[in-house]
Design a protein around this motif. Structure first.
Motif, PDB file in Angstrom:
ATOM      1  N   CYS A 252       0.844  -1.191   0.000  1.00 25.71           N
ATOM      2  CA  CYS A 252       0.000   0.000   0.000  1.00 25.71           C
ATOM      3  C   CYS A 252       0.879   1.241   0.000  1.00 25.71           C
ATOM      4  O   CYS A 252       2.090   1.155   0.184  1.00 25.71           O
ATOM      5  N   GLU A 253       0.251   2.383  -0.186  1.00 21.05           N
ATOM      6  CA  GLU A 253       0.960   3.650  -0.079  1.00 21.05           C
ATOM      7  C   GLU A 253       0.794   4.232   1.319  1.00 21.05           C
ATOM      8  O   GLU A 253      -0.122   3.858   2.067  1.00 21.05           O
ATOM      9  N   TYR A 254       1.687   5.151   1.652  1.00 23.55           N
ATOM     10  CA  TYR A 254       1.492   6.020   2.808  1.00 23.55           C
ATOM     11  C   TYR A 254       1.136   7.372   2.199  1.00 23.55           C
ATOM     12  O   TYR A 254       2.007   8.144   1.801  1.00 23.55           O
ATOM     13  N   ALA A 255      -0.175   7.620   2.039  1.00 22.02           N
ATOM     14  CA  ALA A 255      -0.635   8.781   1.286  1.00 22.02           C
ATOM     15  C   ALA A 255      -1.299   9.802   2.203  1.00 22.02           C
ATOM     16  O   ALA A 255      -1.901   9.462   3.222  1.00 22.02           O
ATOM     17  N   GLY A 256      -1.214  11.062   1.809  1.00 25.09           N
ATOM     18  CA  GLY A 256      -1.834  12.134   2.567  1.00 25.09           C
ATOM     19  C   GLY A 256      -1.548  13.476   1.933  1.00 25.09           C
ATOM     20  O   GLY A 256      -1.313  13.569   0.723  1.00 25.09           O
TER      21      GLY A 256
END
Length: 295
Positions: free
Chosen positions: A148-152
């Motif tokens: 997964c991504e670490y998105a924000g």
């Protein structure tokens, strides 16, 4: 997130991110779900804007002999979508990856398109004994697979500093700072904060002995996507973790890269460190703290 078992992403991911039956609405944090990075204060470039050149490949999947993307940046993925090699320097830094992008003429199923396809695994938000919320996998994950991504929000340095200084001890610090070294004295910094806008990556806990590692992956823009890959084979129901300090060689969490300023050194004497509950044999007892943001 009104009922236990609903999809965390509200349909924004291609797969459902579920809650276990014992989850309660009162415990669910309030935030806006976004599967990818968005532009935040201090970020001069919209992460969704296409700024990188594309290839003119007409084949179903790019090959190094004819693809300018692969010739320039190398072939990062094997045919099954896993990283071909995990290139780690002596201090635990990883080599960035460049994928084909929206300007490329190759197929959407090109082997050089992995992170941009989004979440593909069955993952679930879970409660942990001592670390609050966490994420576990409902399927086996092979070594090197994208998880997964670490998105924000992608924010600037001053905004990251302001947000960190405004935090109380009981607040969770979600800000991840990624520093990429492109040569002597050349450092690119990216700050991502999923506190108010983010994806399931915000629920991942720290471990001093993690099973995930983070790699900057560029797709359409020079702004990297913070992609998490499996550092080993991961079993069903296993909690997913990564090292908040950015390494995967089990260096002491909180170890800073580069020289600390006087302000950062002084801050280290006054900032109250949070206890680490990862339970690893090499646990440093405290969560990593990036004091370089406070310089």
């Amino acid at each position: 997130m009104s009922d236990p078992g609903v999809d965390l992403s509200n349909g924004l991911e291609d797969v459902t991110i579920s809650f276990p039956p014992d989850s309660t609405e009162q415990l669910c944090p309030v935030f806006q779900y976004s599967p990818v990075n968005i532009q935040g204060p201090g970020c001069p470039v919209d992460p969704s804007e296409v700024t990188l050149p594309g290839c003119s490949c007409v084949s179903h999947s790019c090959i190094t002999e004819s693809c300018c993307c692969l010739q320039t940046h190398g072939q990062a993925y094997a045919g099954n979508g896993t990283l071909r090699s995990i290139s780690v320097s002596d201090v635990g830094h990883f080599t960035p990856v460049f994928e084909c992008n929206a300007l490329c003429s190759c197929s959407d199923t090109c082997s050089n398109r992995v992170v941009q396809r989004g979440l593909r695994l069955s993952l679930q938000i879970c409660t942990t004994a001592r670390s609050g919320w966490g994420v576990r996998t409902l399927q086996r994950i092979p070594h090197g697979a994208f998880v997964c991504e670490y998105a924000g929000e992608v924010i600037g340095f001053e905004e990251a500093k302001r947000r960190q200084l405004a935090q109380r001890f009981e607040d969770n610090n979600y800000i991840i700072a990624v520093r990429e070294h492109a040569g002597t004295g050349s450092i690119t910094e990216t700050f991502v904060d999923p506190a108010t806008v983010g994806n399931l990556g915000r629920f991942l806990n720290h471990s001093c002995l993690p099973n995930l590692f983070m790699v900057p992956v560029r797709v359409h823009s020079l702004v990297p996507r913070l992609a998490l890959f499996a550092g080993r084979d991961i079993d069903v129901q296993e909690e997913l973790t990564f090292d908040y300090s950015g390494g995967y060689t089990n260096q002491t969490p909180g170890q800073l890269h580069g020289t600390q300023t006087d302000t950062a050194i002084q801050a280290s004497k006054t900032v109250q460190r949070k206890t680490c509950h990862c339970g690893a044999n090499n646990c440093a007892k405290f969560l990593p703290l990036d004091l370089s943001i406070l310089k």
